[in-house]
Design a protein around this motif. Structure first.
Motif, PDB file in Angstrom:
ATOM      1  N   UNK A 114       0.812  -1.217   0.000  1.00 58.48           N
ATOM      2  CA  UNK A 114       0.000   0.000   0.000  1.00 58.48           C
ATOM      3  C   UNK A 114       0.845   1.267   0.000  1.00 58.48           C
ATOM      4  N   UNK A 115       1.921   1.256   0.797  1.00 63.07           N
ATOM      5  CA  UNK A 115       2.639   2.514   1.016  1.00 63.07           C
ATOM      6  C   UNK A 115       4.025   2.522   0.406  1.00 63.07           C
ATOM      7  N   UNK A 116       4.403   1.423  -0.194  1.00 60.41           N
ATOM      8  CA  UNK A 116       5.714   1.329  -0.825  1.00 60.41           C
ATOM      9  C   UNK A 116       6.837   1.626   0.153  1.00 60.41           C
ATOM     10  N   UNK A 117       6.676   1.195   1.356  1.00 56.60           N
ATOM     11  CA  UNK A 117       7.712   1.438   2.355  1.00 56.60           C
ATOM     12  C   UNK A 117       8.033   0.118   3.042  1.00 56.60           C
ATOM     13  N   UNK A 118       9.281  -0.001   3.402  1.00 61.15           N
ATOM     14  CA  UNK A 118       9.658  -1.197   4.127  1.00 61.15           C
ATOM     15  C   UNK A 118       9.894  -0.819   5.577  1.00 61.15           C
ATOM     16  N   UNK A 119       9.191  -1.479   6.428  1.00 60.13           N
ATOM     17  CA  UNK A 119       9.341  -1.198   7.851  1.00 60.13           C
ATOM     18  C   UNK A 119      10.271  -2.226   8.459  1.00 60.13           C
ATOM     19  N   UNK A 120      11.139  -1.744   9.317  1.00 60.82           N
ATOM     20  CA  UNK A 120      11.983  -2.701  10.035  1.00 60.82           C
ATOM     21  C   UNK A 120      11.267  -3.205  11.273  1.00 60.82           C
ATOM     22  N   UNK A 121      10.663  -2.244  11.965  1.00 59.67           N
ATOM     23  CA  UNK A 121       9.941  -2.628  13.166  1.00 59.67           C
ATOM     24  C   UNK A 121       8.502  -2.181  13.013  1.00 59.67           C
ATOM     25  N   UNK A 122       7.659  -3.098  12.653  1.00 57.94           N
ATOM     26  CA  UNK A 122       6.253  -2.746  12.496  1.00 57.94           C
ATOM     27  C   UNK A 122       5.556  -2.974  13.826  1.00 57.94           C
ATOM     28  N   UNK A 123       5.356  -1.881  14.550  1.00 53.99           N
ATOM     29  CA  UNK A 123       4.703  -1.984  15.858  1.00 53.99           C
ATOM     30  C   UNK A 123       3.525  -1.050  15.883  1.00 53.99           C
ATOM     31  N   UNK A 124       2.538  -1.441  16.606  1.00 55.54           N
ATOM     32  CA  UNK A 124       1.390  -0.561  16.769  1.00 55.54           C
ATOM     33  C   UNK A 124       0.592  -0.428  15.493  1.00 55.54           C
ATOM     34  N   UNK A 125      -0.455   0.377  15.528  1.00 53.48           N
ATOM     35  CA  UNK A 125      -1.307   0.528  14.358  1.00 53.48           C
ATOM     36  C   UNK A 125      -0.599   1.276  13.241  1.00 53.48           C
ATOM     37  N   UNK A 126      -0.843   0.830  12.052  1.00 60.58           N
ATOM     38  CA  UNK A 126      -0.253   1.467  10.874  1.00 60.58           C
ATOM     39  C   UNK A 126      -1.390   1.831   9.934  1.00 60.58           C
ATOM     40  N   UNK A 127      -1.536   3.110   9.660  1.00 60.35           N
ATOM     41  CA  UNK A 127      -2.641   3.558   8.832  1.00 60.35           C
ATOM     42  C   UNK A 127      -2.126   3.917   7.447  1.00 60.35           C
ATOM     43  N   UNK A 128      -2.804   3.411   6.454  1.00 61.31           N
ATOM     44  CA  UNK A 128      -2.436   3.726   5.072  1.00 61.31           C
ATOM     45  C   UNK A 128      -3.696   4.073   4.296  1.00 61.31           C
ATOM     46  N   UNK A 129      -3.508   4.735   3.166  1.00 58.65           N
ATOM     47  CA  UNK A 129      -4.636   5.038   2.291  1.00 58.65           C
ATOM     48  C   UNK A 129      -4.697   3.948   1.247  1.00 58.65           C
ATOM     49  N   UNK A 130      -5.863   3.327   1.131  1.00 59.04           N
ATOM     50  CA  UNK A 130      -5.930   2.200   0.207  1.00 59.04           C
ATOM     51  C   UNK A 130      -6.715   2.556  -1.035  1.00 59.04           C
ATOM     52  N   UNK A 131      -7.537   3.563  -0.964  1.00 57.83           N
ATOM     53  CA  UNK A 131      -8.318   3.924  -2.134  1.00 57.83           C
ATOM     54  C   UNK A 131      -8.844   5.321  -1.952  1.00 57.83           C
ATOM     55  N   UNK A 132      -9.702   5.723  -2.878  1.00 65.80           N
ATOM     56  CA  UNK A 132     -10.184   7.097  -2.796  1.00 65.80           C
ATOM     57  C   UNK A 132     -11.136   7.281  -1.630  1.00 65.80           C
ATOM     58  N   UNK A 133     -11.743   6.210  -1.186  1.00 66.86           N
ATOM     59  CA  UNK A 133     -12.732   6.338  -0.126  1.00 66.86           C
ATOM     60  C   UNK A 133     -12.360   5.506   1.106  1.00 66.86           C
ATOM     61  N   UNK A 134     -11.215   4.897   1.077  1.00 67.10           N
ATOM     62  CA  UNK A 134     -10.946   3.969   2.164  1.00 67.10           C
ATOM     63  C   UNK A 134      -9.516   4.073   2.661  1.00 67.10           C
ATOM     64  N   UNK A 135      -9.432   4.075   3.991  1.00 71.39           N
ATOM     65  CA  UNK A 135      -8.126   3.979   4.631  1.00 71.39           C
ATOM     66  C   UNK A 135      -8.124   2.714   5.472  1.00 71.39           C
TER      67      UNK A 135
END
Lengths: 365, 1127
Positions: free
Chosen positions: B96-117
């Motif tokens: 979704x975000x084209x990012x690589x996380x090393x430590x994925x902790x906690x909530x991660x919010x991304x935009x997935x479409x024009x009407x949806x996150x």
């Protein structure tokens, strides 16, 4: 173990009933102090004590602490239990004083309420049993509390002797409906009850005649009943009164009442009631002044939708009530002029976002 | 049939078919293709369709989440450890975000479409986290190790979901690459799918993820998964639709450092949590519950700019989401872009070596931030002193900073918040300000993320608090100012035309200055008009009521704030406002009727003036034109009256006549239109598509939602928050006070922090009655008075239930244990929940608990302040004196008072003779007289069956797992048995409770003696026929037998034969016994051999198991997968 519930603090003896009702409904503890602390006769009056006792009966688990001087009370509300109850009201106030808070609580009880109150049915300061029956209960019906809702006037009792008896039956609901009442409509019918106990029964007819002399010019649909109670059913003191109500096309109800005063002819009482009714009609709105707080409370307790109601200017009592509601339910009203284009418009549009109050006391299955 | 060959087909050369050839395929639905062959089949098909339609219908529910700008969908990734949750999370974020996380902790919010996150959150293997996640997740990605199968946690989680409203679940099978054989793979998939379907529903979606490439799942598989995620629809869940809640994606400690230092970190903290509001509107003034922490008071709530905003219509004209927007990600607890937010610090992760001034190397957000900080070479105070602030862009002179530096500064901030771009001169100092004040939304314009910048610890946090306070104050100031001017306006208006009320305050002020003389001049007129009751006022009621401290009377009777303030300021001695304190003012509903005001009705014209308020009156000039049914009916009447009314009105106000005429024609036209529409409705389409119940309800709901939206459309955000609270979808910051310090000390971002709003009823405590059923997979029964951990509403707590059953609708009878396969009731003390709320219960939350941990599930039935549970108690007594039907009983009670309490109670003897308690006796204390229906025996024991009411223990122990350093190690109240085991105490033994051999002496019965006299009177049939046994010997007994010789021989022979036979039988028996012994010996040998073999086998198995566990332990040490609990 049990965390102390939020405590709301007030001073002064005024608006006691509304504050107690709000406390019981919201479950927040309330402390009211400085009750007539500066007075020669400090502390709670007998009718206030009687009211507290009544509330204790209607609820389960309520703890009321009254200070030694009676100038401070602490209410830890329990749950509204309902059921079949009986209460002797003091003769210093009318039954309306006691019944009003009960009507506010009754739809949220655990069991349908069937309460018999004894005392004065028609009194100068409080809503009479007639108004409660013909006006207040229809207002409750606006919120979806209707089936089995009844107020029976078994005996009439005038001040000071009392001896009246009313029976109030109220069903329980899960949630009250959202009110959307913005069209006041036009008056389509006028009804009235004239009663005379322990006096010449002709008095009620005289009141009706006087009233008709004014009202007949407006609409033909006028029925003023003469309600006669005899013997044991007529209480202990003489008295008479005229209660009038005007209903509009959208079933908004305006009401007025005048009761006997010493040295005033029944005709004058009739005229007084009629003129008071015309004043109410002139003020307009969807709810008359006496029931503002009641309607506003039910709107706050509605589902989480916008409730709207058009009413006249708030009375001081209503203003204080709005502030108290915010303390208890963290809800405020949006109050704007009902007609923005019309600068003369005295009526206001009250809208609020209901708290989604659910009758938690109700038993499932 | 003849065998002639058919003629070969000749394709047509011309005509219809050839012409048709161009369009080979028929477009659209081909009716003929699906036409049924037979009538019966058509019937069946029709029926099936109707039935299928019915299954689609669900009870219409209101969805409280707004359609525009909804909060992000919470997607929880749940599964046992080592199943690949983090890998999936990283893959999804990458997708979704084209990012690589090393430590994925906690909530991660991304935009997935024009009407949806989407908000992704990984749920760790702790059951507390699973419970909390289960309550808030909108979609659960349930991960299952395909090579291993379902594990206990999966089923536990599914059961938790079930009891708290089932969100959508998508199953994901991983580690399928570990299964090498194709056929095994197929079988495994099939078996797991079947099991999954039985758990969720037939046809539930199950995904397969094969292997891991570059630390991620294959892109195509992830893309497929996201496609499903993006189209999924959600049905509102009842509990979430009645409660506001948020999933905190950021947490901050605002406690003054000094306080923390002086108390050695043990003081209660001030904490802010951030997140999107979900569910219903969040209102300030209600309490919130953070599961694992407790009930907390919200001190303030502020709406912040959306850190991860949806693309607006203007920014996105295209159908698809642009790549830029795709880069948005909000994950404060993770390390996006090398910046990591800790509870009280910000960590910047700089790869490689970091040198300043290396401009050609691209810098991350974190590095940029550090460099900005390093650039600062002035103190804050200097900065502020230098900066010139203009209140408005058009102001000519900048404000000078003097003593009130702080105030000005804050005001400036406020301004900035309100009208973002309204400031001109501010731009220069913008950077510093932004670092200083976190509340200002900053949108990075094109690249990277638009994260909020956290305030660093070096700044005094009190500034922020003050900002809040000032904000509120200035607000009320504003209100008062306005009311002053408004009321001033009202006073003035009396002498002027109505239209002159200026809405703009500036003009207001100016005019007031020059108006004063005029105002004085018209004083008399004004008074008159006021008396006439034509007060014109337009007050801001909301502000007057809620934002001022005027008394109600003052508001109504127009006492201005000005007077009040002078009172407060100048006089040292204050006169008490008489009105409010008057003890004689009654709390009455009926306003006293003013006789004077009624006098106006004596005038005829006054009576006529309100004619328009009655249905017989004409439409008034105000022309409210409601056009309701009543009016329509009386249309004719209206028309009649109109003429005369028009004349009347004309007298009153000739100027309005023309206007009135126009409006009347308008009104008539409108009325006609309504009537026409009504007619059309009735006659055009009498049997048109009637809305059924379902559609009606849906329509109703939609209408109400539209009203809700419309009502607050134009209202400013602040007033809106006051009236309706904070809407779902808003990103808010909640300030909580008195938070236990452990929550901050032991904060771990992998454990979700849920902030659940409480309804007023839910803050209270009471006895909760629930319908409960022991879970069939929990292998022990539950015992009354054993502590149980409930997950009910938002809360997790331990309480002590008492189980009961309804006994013939008469009483609630206590049960010692839960029934085997039945529901029963349980009552416990605790925070109440609205009836019909589901719950699940656990005996232990410990991860080491063997077996299934969900011990019971159920639903709340009732809440009360007292419980009506009884248990049976039998009081026993013995008679010490027996008369005819009366007996004196002792040893049942110990005092006469107790007897008095039980007078009239029913008693019974063991033999079933019923009786009644009569009265206490004076002599042995507690003895009483009782009467029975028959004479009782001295040996009879008398029972009194009574019911003893019991109350559940008032025990409530919240599961404060988030306050522990080791979150899963929460210890609640132990069972008695556990305590004994831990303390090494033996179970106390009551001697009276032990079972002993019962010695029963044989009973002796006295003979029944009927008195002679009575016997004589009895009829023969009733006379006792019992005769004494014969004493003398009978003839047969006393005769001597002399046998003939033959006879004697025969008898002797018979005797011998019998003797022989006996001997034979005995010998045979003996022989059989021998043989049996022999066989037993043989069998023993065989058994021994068998058991030897078994032992060997077991040994083998254990060895294997040991080796396996050792291997696993080794792997775990090396970061491998930990131990599993196989189902």
């Amino acid at each position: 173990m049990a965390q102390p519930s939020a405590l709301v603090h007030f001073s002064g003896h005024q608006h006691l009933r509304n504050r107690l009702v709000l406390s019981i409904l919201s479950g927040k503890h309330v402390r009211i102090d400085k009750i007539r602390s500066e007075d020669k006769n400090p502390g709670l009056r007998d009718y206030e004590i009687s009211l507290l006792r009544l509330l204790e009966k209607v609820t389960n688990g309520t703890v009321i602490e009254i200070s030694v001087t009676g100038t401070t009370i602490l209410l830890k509300p329990g749950i509204v239990s309902g059921g079949t109850l009986q209460h002797d009201c003091t003769l210093s106030r009318g039954i309306g004083y006691f019944l009003e808070p009960v009507i506010m609580l009754a739809p949220f009880a655990k069991k349908p309420l069937n309460i018999t109150l004894k005392g004065i049915t028609t009194e100068e300061h409080d809503l009479s049993a007639d108004i409660l029956r013909t006006v207040t209960l229809p207002h409750l019906q606006l919120f979806g509390v209707s089936e089995g809702l009844e107020l029976r006037i078994k005996r009439r009792g005038a001040a000071p002797g009392g001896g009246g008896e009313v029976q109030f039956l109220c069903p329980i609901v899960k949630q009250v409906k959202t009110l959307n009442f913005v069209e006041p409509g036009k008056v389509k019918r006028i009804r009235g009850v004239a009663h005379a106990v322990r006096v010449n029964p002709q008095f009620s007819n005289r009141m009706i005649e006087a009233s008709r002399s004014i009202l007949n010019r407006y609409i033909p649909d006028i029925y003023l009943y003469s309600d006669v109670y005899k013997g044991d059913e007529s209480g202990k003191s003489p008295g008479y009164a005229l209660t009038l109500l005007a209903e509009t096309t959208t079933s908004a109800i305006y009401c007025s009442e005048a009761i006997a005063e010493p040295g005033v002819a029944p005709e004058d009482i009739g005229l007084k009631a009629t003129r008071a009714l015309l004043t109410e009609v002139e003020k307009g709105g969807c709810v008359d002044q006496k029931h503002q707080t009641f309607i506003l409370l039910m709107m706050v307790l509605g589902s989480e939708d916008v409730g709207r109601c058009r009413m006249g200017e708030p009375t001081p009592k209503t203003i204080q009530f709005l502030r108290d509601v915010r303390e208890f339910f963290a809800t405020s009203f949006k109050i704007v002029s009902a007609d923005l284009s019309d600068p003369d418009c005295f009526q206001l549009l009250y809208s609020c976002y209901g708290t989604g109050y659910i009758n938690a006391n109700r038993t499932l299955a | 049939m003849d065998e002639r060959p058919h003629k070969a087909h000749r394709a047509p050369q011309s005509g219809g078919k050839i012409n048709k050839k161009g369009k080979e395929k028929q477009q659209g639905y081909n009716e003929k293709a699906f036409a049924p062959m037979s009538g019966r089949r058509a019937d069946r098909q029709g029926r099936r369709n109707v039935e299928r339609d019915q299954t689609r219908l669900h009870v219409p529910l209101v969805n409280r989440t707004p359609d525009d700008d909804p909060p992000p969908v919470i997607i929880a990734i749940v599964g046992p450890s080592g199943v690949g949750k983090t890998t999936l999370l990283k893959s999804l974020v990458r997708r979704y975000a084209k990012q690589t996380l090393n430590e994925a902790k906690g909530p991660i919010t991304v935009v997935s479409g024009k009407k949806r996150r989407l908000t992704f959150i990984e749920c760790n293997n702790d059951i507390n986290s699973m419970i909390d996640i289960g309550k808030i997740a909108d979609l659960v990605l349930l991960m299952v190790d395909g090579s291993f199968g379902f594990e206990m946690e999966t089923f536990e989680f599914l059961n938790i979901l079930q009891s708290h409203g089932f969100p959508k679940v998508i199953g994901i099978l991983t580690h399928l690459d570990l299964i090498k054989k194709a056929s095994t793979l197929k079988d495994t998939k099939k078996a797991l799918k079947k099991r999954f379907w039985t758990e969720i529903y037939q046809g539930a979606k199950l995904f397969y993820l094969s292997g891991v490439l570059n630390g991620r799942y294959p892109d195509t598989e992830i893309a497929n998964l996201t496609r499903f995620v993006s189209v999924i629809k959600f049905r509102p869940l009842v509990f979430r639709n009645t409660h506001p809640y948020l999933l905190a994606d950021r947490l901050e400690d605002l406690t003054p450092r000094e306080e923390v230092r002086t108390s050695k970190g043990k003081c209660d903290r001030v904490v802010t949590v951030y997140g999107y509001v979900r569910g219903t509107n969040l209102r300030l003034g209600t309490k919130v519950h953070i599961p694992g922490v407790g009930d907390l008071e919200m001190k303030s709530v502020t709406v912040l700019g959306d850190p991860c905003p949806l693309p607006t219509a203007e920014s996105e004209k295209r159908r698809k989401l642009s790549e830029k927007k795709k880069l948005l990600i909000h994950a404060p607890m993770s390390d996006v872009g090398g910046v990591m937010y800790d509870k009280d610090a910000v960590w910047v992760n700089v790869p490689g070596s970091f040198t300043r001034g290396n401009a050609d190397v691209l810098q991350g957000a974190g590095e940029q931030m550090v460099m900005d900080l390093q650039d600062v070479n002035q103190t804050l105070e200097d900065r502020v002193a230098q900066s010139s602030i203009r209140l408005f862009g058009s102001s000519s002179k900048a404000l000078t900073v003097e003593a009130a530096i702080d105030e000005e500064d804050e005001e400036a901030e406020l301004d900035e918040e309100d009208f973002d771009s309204g400031l001109g001169s501010e731009e220069g100092s913008d950077d510093e300000d932004e670092e200083m004040d976190e509340d200002i939304p900053r949108h990075a314009d094109n690249t990277g993320r638009t994260n909020r910048r956290t305030v660093t610890r070096s700044l005094p946090s009190s500034i922020k608090e003050r900002t809040e306070v000032e904000y509120a104050e200035s607000d009320s100031d504003l209100g008062e100012d306005e009311t002053e001017q408004r009321t001033g306006g009202r006073v003035r208006v009396g002498g002027e035309e109505e239209e002159d009320i200026p809405s703009d305050e500036d003009i207001d002020e100016e005019e007031e200055v020059e108006d004063i003389p005029r105002w004085k001049a018209n004083l008399a007129d004004r008074a008159q008009q006021l008396a006439a009751g034509t007060r014109k006022r337009r007050m801001d009621w909301i502000k007057l009521i809620y934002n001022t401290d005027l008394s109600p009377e003052e508001i109504l009777h127009g006492k201005t704030t000005e007077e009040k303030s002078t009172d407060d300021g100048d006089d040292f001695f204050q006169i008490k406002s008489k009105h409010a304190e008057d003890p004689e003012v009654l709390d009455c509903t009926k306003e006293p009727v003013d006789a004077e005001s009624l006098k106006k009705w004596e005038a005829e014209e006054m009576l006529d003036a309100i004619r328009h308020l009655f249905i017989t009156g004409a439409d008034d000039e105000a022309g409210d034109g409601d056009g309701d049914g009543g009016e329509a009916e009386d249309g004719e009447n209206d028309a009649e009256d109109e003429n005369e009314d028009a004349e009347d009105e004309g007298d009153v106000d000739s100027g309005k006549k023309m206007k009135g005429h126009v409006s009347r024609t308008d009104a008539l036209a409108r009325k006609k239109e309504i009537l026409k529409r009504k007619f059309d409705e009735q006659y055009d389409d009498p049997d048109g598509p009637k809305a059924d119940f379902y559609d009606e309800k849906k329509e109703e709901i939609a209408q109400q939602l539209a009203t809700n939206r419309a009502e607050f459309e134009g209202v400013d955000a602040e007033a809106r928050a006051l009236v309706e609270g904070f809407r779902p979808g808003q990103y808010v910051r909640i300030e909580l006070h008195d938070v236990p310090c452990e929550m901050i000390e032991h904060f771990d971002p992998t454990y979700p922090i849920v902030v659940g709003g409480l309804l007023p009823a839910e803050e209270r405590f009471g006895y909760v009655q629930v319908r409960i059923k022991r879970h069939r997979w929990y292998n022990r029964i539950l015992k009354t008075n054993d502590p149980l951990i409930f997950s009910l509403g938002w809360r997790r707590f331990q309480s002590i239930p008492i189980y009961s059953l309804d006994d013939h609708s008469i009483r609630m009878r206590m049960l010692k244990y839960t029934p085997e396969h039945m529901h029963c009731y349980a009552t416990f003390y605790g925070p109440v929940a609205i009836p019909n709320t589901g719950f699940c219960a656990f005996n232990s939350l410990d991860a080491s608990t063997p077996g299934f941990r969900v011990s019971a599930t159920g639903v709340v039935l009732d809440i009360d302040r007292s419980a009506k549970i009884v248990k049976k108690i039998k009081l026993t007594g013995v008679p010490y004196k027996i008369f005819k039907n009366t007996a004196f009983i002792k040893d049942m009670f110990s005092t006469a008072l107790e007897v008095a309490k039980f007078e009239g109670a029913n008693v019974r003897t063991v033999s079933g003779i019923r009786g009644q308690v009569k009265k206490a006796l004076p002599k042995p204390d507690g003895s009483f007289r009782a009467t029975f229906e028959d004479k009782i025996l001295k040996s009879d024991i008398v029972f009194l069956r009574a019911w003893y009411s019991i109350q559940p223990r008032k025990f409530y122990n919240p599961v404060t797992s988030l306050l522990l350093s080791e979150k899963s190690a929460w210890k609640g109240m132990r069972l008695t048995g556990q305590v004994r085991r831990d303390e090494g105490v033996k179970t106390p033994l009551n001697v009276n409770s032990t079972y002993k051999k019962i010695e029963r002496a044989p009973r002796r019965f006295n003979p029944l003696i009927v008195p002679k006299k009575l016997q004589a009177q009895l009829p023969y049939g009733s006379k006792p026929k019992l005769m004494a046994p014969q004493r003398q010997e009978t003839y047969l007994q006393k005769r001597a037998v002399v046998m003939e010789p033959e006879e004697r021989k025969a008898v002797a022979l018979m005797q011998q034969i019998r003797a022989l036979r006996k001997d034979q039988v005995a010998r045979r028996h003996e022989k059989k016994g021998e043989k049996r012994a022999e066989r037993a010996k043989k069998m023993e040998k065989v058994d021994a051999a068998k058991s030897e073999k078994e032992k060997e086998r077991k040994k083998d198995a254990m060895r294997m198991a040991g080796q396996k566990s050792k291997r696993e332990a080794d792997m775990e040490e090396g970061g491998g997968r930990p131990k599993r609990r196989k189902t």
